[in-house]
Design a protein around this motif. Structure first.
Motif, PDB file in Angstrom:
ATOM      1  N   ARG A 183      -7.669  16.590  15.272  1.00  0.00           N
ATOM      2  CA  ARG A 183      -8.979  16.892  14.676  1.00  0.00           C
ATOM      3  C   ARG A 183      -9.138  16.016  13.435  1.00  0.00           C
ATOM      4  O   ARG A 183      -8.261  15.991  12.567  1.00  0.00           O
ATOM      5  CB  ARG A 183      -9.078  18.377  14.299  1.00  0.00           C
ATOM      6  CG  ARG A 183     -10.484  18.793  13.856  1.00  0.00           C
ATOM      7  CD  ARG A 183     -10.578  20.296  13.674  1.00  0.00           C
ATOM      8  NE  ARG A 183     -11.938  20.729  13.388  1.00  0.00           N
ATOM      9  CZ  ARG A 183     -12.871  20.951  14.286  1.00  0.00           C
ATOM     10  NH1 ARG A 183     -12.575  20.775  15.582  1.00  0.00           N
ATOM     11  NH2 ARG A 183     -14.084  21.346  13.958  1.00  0.00           N
ATOM     12  N   THR A 234     -10.038  14.844   9.863  1.00  0.00           N
ATOM     13  CA  THR A 234     -10.157  15.522   8.580  1.00  0.00           C
ATOM     14  C   THR A 234     -10.354  14.509   7.471  1.00  0.00           C
ATOM     15  O   THR A 234     -10.212  13.295   7.675  1.00  0.00           O
ATOM     16  CB  THR A 234      -8.892  16.348   8.275  1.00  0.00           C
ATOM     17  OG1 THR A 234      -7.777  15.442   8.097  1.00  0.00           O
ATOM     18  CG2 THR A 234      -8.579  17.327   9.407  1.00  0.00           C
ATOM     19  N   GLU A 235     -10.650  15.000   6.276  1.00  0.00           N
ATOM     20  CA  GLU A 235     -10.758  14.117   5.111  1.00  0.00           C
ATOM     21  C   GLU A 235      -9.457  13.368   4.879  1.00  0.00           C
ATOM     22  O   GLU A 235      -9.460  12.221   4.414  1.00  0.00           O
ATOM     23  CB  GLU A 235     -11.102  14.932   3.863  1.00  0.00           C
ATOM     24  CG  GLU A 235     -12.503  15.513   3.836  1.00  0.00           C
ATOM     25  CD  GLU A 235     -12.771  16.262   2.539  1.00  0.00           C
ATOM     26  OE1 GLU A 235     -11.877  16.279   1.672  1.00  0.00           O
ATOM     27  OE2 GLU A 235     -13.873  16.816   2.397  1.00  0.00           O
ATOM     28  N   GLN A 236      -8.338  13.996   5.216  1.00  0.00           N
ATOM     29  CA  GLN A 236      -7.036  13.404   4.946  1.00  0.00           C
ATOM     30  C   GLN A 236      -6.681  12.288   5.921  1.00  0.00           C
ATOM     31  O   GLN A 236      -6.172  11.226   5.513  1.00  0.00           O
ATOM     32  CB  GLN A 236      -5.936  14.495   4.980  1.00  0.00           C
ATOM     33  CG  GLN A 236      -5.982  15.482   3.829  1.00  0.00           C
ATOM     34  CD  GLN A 236      -7.178  16.428   3.899  1.00  0.00           C
ATOM     35  OE1 GLN A 236      -7.556  16.891   4.985  1.00  0.00           O
ATOM     36  NE2 GLN A 236      -7.779  16.721   2.754  1.00  0.00           N
ATOM     37  N   GLU A 253     -18.717  19.281   8.937  1.00  0.00           N
ATOM     38  CA  GLU A 253     -17.469  18.972   8.227  1.00  0.00           C
ATOM     39  C   GLU A 253     -16.895  17.640   8.701  1.00  0.00           C
ATOM     40  O   GLU A 253     -16.517  16.780   7.898  1.00  0.00           O
ATOM     41  CB  GLU A 253     -16.457  20.097   8.451  1.00  0.00           C
ATOM     42  CG  GLU A 253     -15.138  19.873   7.710  1.00  0.00           C
ATOM     43  CD  GLU A 253     -14.138  20.994   7.958  1.00  0.00           C
ATOM     44  OE1 GLU A 253     -13.028  20.922   7.400  1.00  0.00           O
ATOM     45  OE2 GLU A 253     -14.465  21.940   8.705  1.00  0.00           O
ATOM     46  N   THR A 254     -16.856  17.454  10.011  1.00  0.00           N
ATOM     47  CA  THR A 254     -16.347  16.195  10.554  1.00  0.00           C
ATOM     48  C   THR A 254     -17.276  15.038  10.224  1.00  0.00           C
ATOM     49  O   THR A 254     -16.819  13.944   9.882  1.00  0.00           O
ATOM     50  CB  THR A 254     -16.180  16.315  12.084  1.00  0.00           C
ATOM     51  OG1 THR A 254     -15.259  17.365  12.375  1.00  0.00           O
ATOM     52  CG2 THR A 254     -15.653  15.019  12.680  1.00  0.00           C
ATOM     53  N   ALA A 276     -16.753  13.945   6.574  1.00  0.00           N
ATOM     54  CA  ALA A 276     -15.446  13.312   6.410  1.00  0.00           C
ATOM     55  C   ALA A 276     -15.439  11.917   7.021  1.00  0.00           C
ATOM     56  O   ALA A 276     -14.908  10.957   6.443  1.00  0.00           O
ATOM     57  CB  ALA A 276     -14.357  14.178   7.042  1.00  0.00           C
TER      58      ALA A 276
END
Length: 251
Positions: free
Chosen positions: A111, A113-115, A135-136, A139
């Motif tokens: 998935r 993510t920001e990371q 959210e995705t 990011a």
């Protein structure tokens, strides 16, 4: 960078591209050399992946952490009844190989993510957003801006869809910064305000229309042709068969 030579088989496979003056042999070589990352092998990602593979994009990366379910098949045409229960990345990869064995496929069963987004995005030339949540999208847009990668992003719901191209790290003809995702959508809507497709429903063919438009914009970016949808949001109303374009600017 030297353009990769096209084999005799590729010259025949892509003949309808090569006779187009706007693409030709050099444009097809650019497609062969290109690396495109597609986020999501679902409704939008499915047609985008299929047409990018057919077009001869050399490397396709697929990001998805989901498995194929029966309810996906109404719109996620890259999968089939025989792949229910299979990881979407694996199912999509098998379909791509059937379409065009010349394409290299890189699978990322995760998935976004920001990371992990920046390092992943940095490995590709163009990114296609087929995600289904804000959210995705945020990011991914932030990572593409940071890594200076063009992003083709879209959204669909019920009978309506939209698509745009983001290159906020560049300036336009007017010398001003191109708008980014946060200029178009400064913040995500409150949770529950925009119902999911599972709740509101969606016409399967709509994802084909919008996902194919994403593939078209990606091909234009790679080949360096036409006018990509930078600073323009293309809106499609499936019920009235109407397209509209809205211009937007950096804030």
């Amino acid at each position: 960078m030297t353009n990769p030579a096209l084999t005799d088989e590729e010259l025949e496979r892509y003949a309808r591209h090569i006779v187009l003056p706007e693409i030709g042999g050099p444009g097809q070589q650019k497609l062969k050399r290109a690396r495109v990352l597609v986020i999501g092998a679902g409704g939008l990602g499915a047609p985008a992946l299929e047409y990018l593979a057919a077009a001869g994009v050399g490397t396709l990366g697929i990001v998805d952490d989901d498995d194929v379910s029966l309810s996906n098949l109404q719109r996620q045409v890259i999968h089939g009844t025989d792949t229910i229960g299979m990881a979407k990345t694996d199912s999509a990869s098998a379909a791509i190989m059937r379409i065009n064995p010349n394409v290299a496929v890189e699978l990322h069963r995760l998935r976004l993510t920001e990371q992990n987004a920046p390092a992943l995005v940095a490995r590709y030339d163009v990114v296609v957003d087929g995600s289904d949540n804000f959210e995705t999208r945020y990011a991914l847009a932030d990572a593409c801006d940071q890594e200076k990668k063009p992003l083709v992003t879209a959204a669909v719901g019920r009978f309506d869809g939209s698509v745009t191209v983001l290159k906020p790290y560049e300036t336009g003809a007017d010398g001003k910064r191109n708008p980014g995702y946060r200029d178009l959508f400064p913040e995500a809507p409150p949770e529950g305000l925009v119902p999911s497709c599972a709740v509101a429903g969606i016409v399967g063919a709509l994802t084909g229309v919008i996902g194919t438009l994403e593939a078209m914009e990606t091909i234009k970016l790679i080949a360096g042709i036409g006018e990509p949808l930078v600073g323009r949001l293309l809106l499609y109303d499936g019920l009235t068969a109407r397209f509209d374009t809205v211009r937007y600017k950096a804030v």
